[in-house]
Design a protein around this motif. Structure first.
Motif, PDB file in Angstrom:
ATOM      1  N   UNK A 215      -3.056  -8.720  26.379  1.00  0.00           N
ATOM      2  CA  UNK A 215      -2.857 -10.157  26.606  1.00  0.00           C
ATOM      3  C   UNK A 215      -1.826 -10.724  25.642  1.00  0.00           C
ATOM      4  N   UNK A 216      -1.908 -10.333  24.375  1.00  0.00           N
ATOM      5  CA  UNK A 216      -0.987 -10.859  23.376  1.00  0.00           C
ATOM      6  C   UNK A 216       0.428 -10.395  23.704  1.00  0.00           C
TER       7      UNK A 216
ATOM      8  N   UNK B 262      -7.909  -5.262  24.892  1.00  0.00           N
ATOM      9  CA  UNK B 262      -7.668  -6.525  25.604  1.00  0.00           C
ATOM     10  C   UNK B 262      -6.632  -7.360  24.864  1.00  0.00           C
ATOM     11  N   UNK B 263      -6.768  -7.420  23.535  1.00  0.00           N
ATOM     12  CA  UNK B 263      -5.861  -8.254  22.765  1.00  0.00           C
ATOM     13  C   UNK B 263      -4.436  -7.732  22.874  1.00  0.00           C
TER      14      UNK B 263
ATOM     15  N   UNK C  61     -17.735  -6.776  36.878  1.00  0.00           N
ATOM     16  CA  UNK C  61     -18.983  -6.215  36.372  1.00  0.00           C
ATOM     17  C   UNK C  61     -20.192  -6.804  37.111  1.00  0.00           C
TER      18      UNK C  61
ATOM     19  N   UNK D 100     -12.821  -8.787  34.130  1.00  0.00           N
ATOM     20  CA  UNK D 100     -14.115  -8.433  33.547  1.00  0.00           C
ATOM     21  C   UNK D 100     -15.272  -8.888  34.431  1.00  0.00           C
ATOM     22  N   UNK D 101     -15.014  -9.903  35.299  1.00  0.00           N
ATOM     23  CA  UNK D 101     -16.109 -10.435  36.116  1.00  0.00           C
ATOM     24  C   UNK D 101     -16.579  -9.467  37.194  1.00  0.00           C
TER      25      UNK D 101
ATOM     26  N   UNK E  95      -7.788 -10.991  32.246  1.00  0.00           N
ATOM     27  CA  UNK E  95      -9.039 -11.320  31.561  1.00  0.00           C
ATOM     28  C   UNK E  95     -10.171 -11.500  32.571  1.00  0.00           C
TER      29      UNK E  95
ATOM     30  N   UNK F  99     -15.091  -3.387  30.282  1.00  0.00           N
ATOM     31  CA  UNK F  99     -16.219  -4.044  29.622  1.00  0.00           C
ATOM     32  C   UNK F  99     -17.548  -3.519  30.163  1.00  0.00           C
TER      33      UNK F  99
ATOM     34  N   UNK G 210     -12.693  -2.239  22.317  1.00  0.00           N
ATOM     35  CA  UNK G 210     -12.328  -2.921  23.561  1.00  0.00           C
ATOM     36  C   UNK G 210     -11.527  -4.186  23.260  1.00  0.00           C
ATOM     37  N   UNK G 211     -11.913  -4.878  22.182  1.00  0.00           N
ATOM     38  CA  UNK G 211     -11.199  -6.088  21.803  1.00  0.00           C
ATOM     39  C   UNK G 211      -9.745  -5.799  21.493  1.00  0.00           C
TER      40      UNK G 211
END
Lengths: 376, 394
Positions: free
Chosen positions: A358-359, A354-355, A317, A314-315, A311, A325, A350-351
């Motif tokens: 991670x899930x 990612x989901x 960016x 994403x930073x 997660x 992202x 995108x969600x």
């Protein structure tokens, strides 16, 4: 003493539970309408679901536009009905979202890396699969080198692809996987250092761990991007992506060290004593007896660190590296796809990615945790 | 077979080969670290001299010359970089405090809802936790931000909520509170009520210890603290009014305007962290053994008292340490402000100021030091609290 004393000689057969607590009706009564408060909460939740789910399904599937070219395909005026998700936008931008600006003719290299990773990772994650040692060695040692050669190029007649052209999901995965693979050995060293009997080793480890855990990842990325070059001789130029990777690896190592330390504390003292009694030297005790058990204990923790890292990618960016992202944000700026539903469609796509990652990983961590518990 | 047995306790201070080895190893390690630091500093000096970058903290007195979109303290573009640092720090703290506040409220509500007897509500809360925890924070902040500036209507078609709240693509506009005559008396009444409630609680506890007779101190205190100031407020003719913003031409005049960056950042931080807090709260409540509440019931405590006296105190012991680390995460994550352009410490100081002055070393060191100080102070407070909460006499 009277003779009509009754003594039961055999057990009475058990009656079925009353209808009010068993069966579908009982389930409704005990789980949904157990009292006035419970009834109100259930009805309110059903209302909330009614407000959320049907519009979502309508948007994603029923009202969605599935094919077309350009923004006109997704405008209510052209289609003549309310428009949901604009999937042609995703189709058009898919290459950019997955590979960034990796040259189209060379994208098979990325696909090959993805496929290899999957082929090596799946048996590694399934506990009963054989050849764990060989598999782990391939994944953690051979694969990174092969992936590096394939993605960067320059050997075996492969064209060089500058990391500036990398982007999308490729960068997300490269940053996350490099972070975890590099942080694991460093984290183990730091965790051992923190538990060392030598004060200098212990205090240096503690200072290192607490420092990196105390600052936000953004400042670490800034540190790696702006400050690191000043500390290196002027002739060394470090690639922008490599700088971010160094920052992420150091940051993740501090968190990994704490996870591994938890595992080391979970190994009973008797294991050390037993190993010593067998005549193993301290480093042998560590490498052959304690660490294998500790690492097994912390697999869920490692997976959770990996989720956090995934997660946090994403930073990047913010230091001008365009991960999934970042590419999505860039795609929104394209005027030829500007429509009212573009924003939602992009975030939905995108969600979901990612989901799913991670899930899936968090479920895997729970699965391993249950397995470890069952083994005790 | 000589050296291994020499390191046994009781002979600690003899100069054994093992001790010599340990000392040598540590000396070598410290030496290597010092050497590395020294060579890095020497290289940095050389680089700074080559690139003609100034060093030292003199830049803090120079004029900044740029504007900041939202500031808690007075600031204009002729102020210094030192002032910019304070503006950024204040904004970081504001975002963190609001994020922590909302995240706690939502998190506790969702965490308790996950244990609700209503199966649908429990599942709904579970879905909230899974969704917020499994999407990156930056993704969520960016979503709220782009939603606010891209999808919300302009000022003329604003969404209007209760209490004069206005939401449009220029941000969230709150009504401006206007103090009337005698507002200070309401504050005095509130202070007096708090003191009175404290006295009543003390007296009730003392009486229960002495005679065993209970007194509804909690309810009386709540009544005092809410009722007395409210009565004074009404008696004085409501000396505090809310002046809602008014639409003049193309924009709203008056009110307190929160820029979209700020609203998106706080919303993202609060909703994301609430997912984690909900899990902590659920785990904390479930960590209290069922036998505890059964024992309390068999002692004759009613469900409310059981919760208040038996379950919550034990759950808090489990909840508070991870909760603190979530609060620290909010402070650290508030630095994502940079991505949407809200002027927090990282954005205005490590961003704009760094670009203008080029003094990367000083600026990044100062920024990191702020976060590090907050983290270490919180950890210290946490350790003290843990020591106080630790079970006694086991």
């Amino acid at each position: 003493m009277s003779r009509d004393v009754f003594v039961r000689r055999e057990l009475q057969p058990a009656l079925p539970p009353p209808v009010s607590v068993s069966g579908p009706f009982g389930w409704l009564r005990t789980r949904l309408f157990a009292g006035p408060l419970s009834t109100v909460l259930t009805l309110a939740s059903l209302a909330a679901l009614w407000l959320i789910v049907p519009p979502l399904v309508r948007f994603l599937l029923i009202d969605a536009v599935w094919s077309g070219e350009g923004r006109e395909a997704c405008l209510g005026e052209t289609v003549g009905r309310p428009v949901g998700a604009c999937w042609p936008f995703i189709t058009a931008k898919l290459g950019q979202l997955i590979y960034g600006f990796y040259p189209a003719g060379e994208r098979w290299r990325v696909d090959l890396v993805f496929a290899t990773a999957l082929a090596l990772l799946v048996p590694l994650l399934i506990p009963p699969a054989p050849f764990k040692r060989l598999n782990a060695a391939l994944f953690f040692v051979v694969f990174p080198v092969a992936a590096y050669v394939l993605l960067v190029g320059g050997w075996f007649g492969l064209a060089v692809v500058e990391t500036r052209a990398w982007g999308g999901l490729l960068v997300t995965l490269v940053v996350a996987v490099t972070g975890i693979v590099a942080s694991l050995p460093l984290g183990i060293l730091l965790a051992l250092g923190r538990r060392s009997d030598l004060p200098a080793v212990r205090w240096l480890s503690v200072a290192f761990i607490e420092f990196w855990r105390g600052v936000p990842l953004i400042t670490v990325l800034f540190f790696a991007t702006y400050m690191l070059p000043l500390f290196l001789p002027g002739s060394w130029s470090i690639d922008n992506l490599l700088r971010a990777l160094i920052g992420v690896a150091v940051f993740a190592a501090a968190y990994m060290a704490e996870v591994v330390r938890g595992g080391l504390q979970g190994v009973p003292r008797a294991q050390y004593e037993g190993a010593t009694a067998l005549g193993l030297r301290p480093w042998q005790t560590m490498a052959l007896v304690v660490l294998p058990q500790a690492l097994r204990l912390v697999i869920p923790g490692i997976v959770n660190t990996f989720i956090g890292l995934f997660k946090d990618t994403t930073l990047v960016m913010i230091v001008a590296i365009f991960d999934l992202l970042g590419q999505l944000r860039a795609a929104f700026a394209d005027p030829s796809w500007a429509s009212p539903s573009t924003l939602y469609t992009g975030f939905a796509f995108a969600g979901l990615i990612y989901f799913a990652f991670c899930f899936g990983m968090s479920r895997y961590a729970q699965f391993i945790e249950r397995r470890l518990k069952a083994g005790r | 077979m000589t050296n291994e047995s020499d390191s046994a306790p009781g002979r600690r201070f003899r100069l054994t080969p093992a001790a010599v080895r340990a000392a040598a190893l540590q000396a070598a390690l410290v030496g290597a670290v010092v050497l590395l630091a020294w060579s890095l500093i020497a290289t940095a000096r050389q680089n700074l001299a080559d690139q003609h970058i100034a060093s030292g903290f003199g830049f803090l007195q120079q004029t900044a010359g740029f504007d900041v979109s939202q500031s808690l303290i007075a600031y204009n573009r002729s102020d210094t970089y030192g002032r910019v640092f304070l503006v950024g720090l204040a904004n970081t703290l504001l975002v963190s405090v609001l994020g922590v506040l909302f995240a706690t409220v939502i998190g506790f509500a969702v965490g308790i809802a996950r244990l609700s007897p209503s199966w649908v509500l429990a599942r709904l809360a579970g879905a909230y936790v899974e969704i917020t925890r499994n999407l990156p924070l930056l993704f969520q902040i960016l979503f709220w931000y782009l939603l606010m500036i891209g999808v919300l209507p302009g000022p003329r078609q604003s969404l209007e909520g209760p209490f004069g709240l206005v939401l449009n693509n220029r941000g969230l506009i709150l009504p401006q509170p206007v103090a009337g005559v005698g507002l200070e008396w309401v504050a005095v009444a509130a202070g007096a009520a708090v003191v009175a409630a404290a006295v009543v609680s003390r007296w009730a506890r003392a009486r229960q210890a002495r005679t065993g007779r209970g007194f509804p101190a909690g309810r009386v205190s709540a009544l005092l603290i809410v009722g007395v100031p409210l009565a004074v407020f009404l008696l004085l003719g409501q000396p505090l009014t809310l002046a809602p913003a008014e639409l003049r031409g193309f924009n709203f005049i008056g009110g307190i305007r929160l820029v979209p960056e700020f609203v998106a950042l706080v919303a993202g931080l609060a909703l994301y962290t609430a997912g984690f807090i909900a899990e902590i709260v659920r785990a904390g409540i479930q960590a209290v053994d069922r036998g505890q509440s059964e024992a309390a019931a068999s002692l004759g405590l009613r469900p409310g008292r059981t919760l208040q006296l038996v379950v919550i105190p034990q759950a808090m012991r489990v909840i508070v340490p991870p909760l603190t680390s979530q609060y620290l995460n909010v402070v650290k994550n508030s630095s994502l402000a940079m991505a949407v352009g809200f002027p927090d410490l990282v954005a205005v100081f490590a961003g704009t100021t760094l670009n203008q002055t080029g003094q990367a070393i000083e600026i990044i060191a100062m920024t990191m030091a702020v976060y590090l100080a907050i983290s270490l102070l919180t950890a210290l407070a946490m350790n003290l609290y843990n020591r106080r909460l630790a079970p006694v006499g086991r």
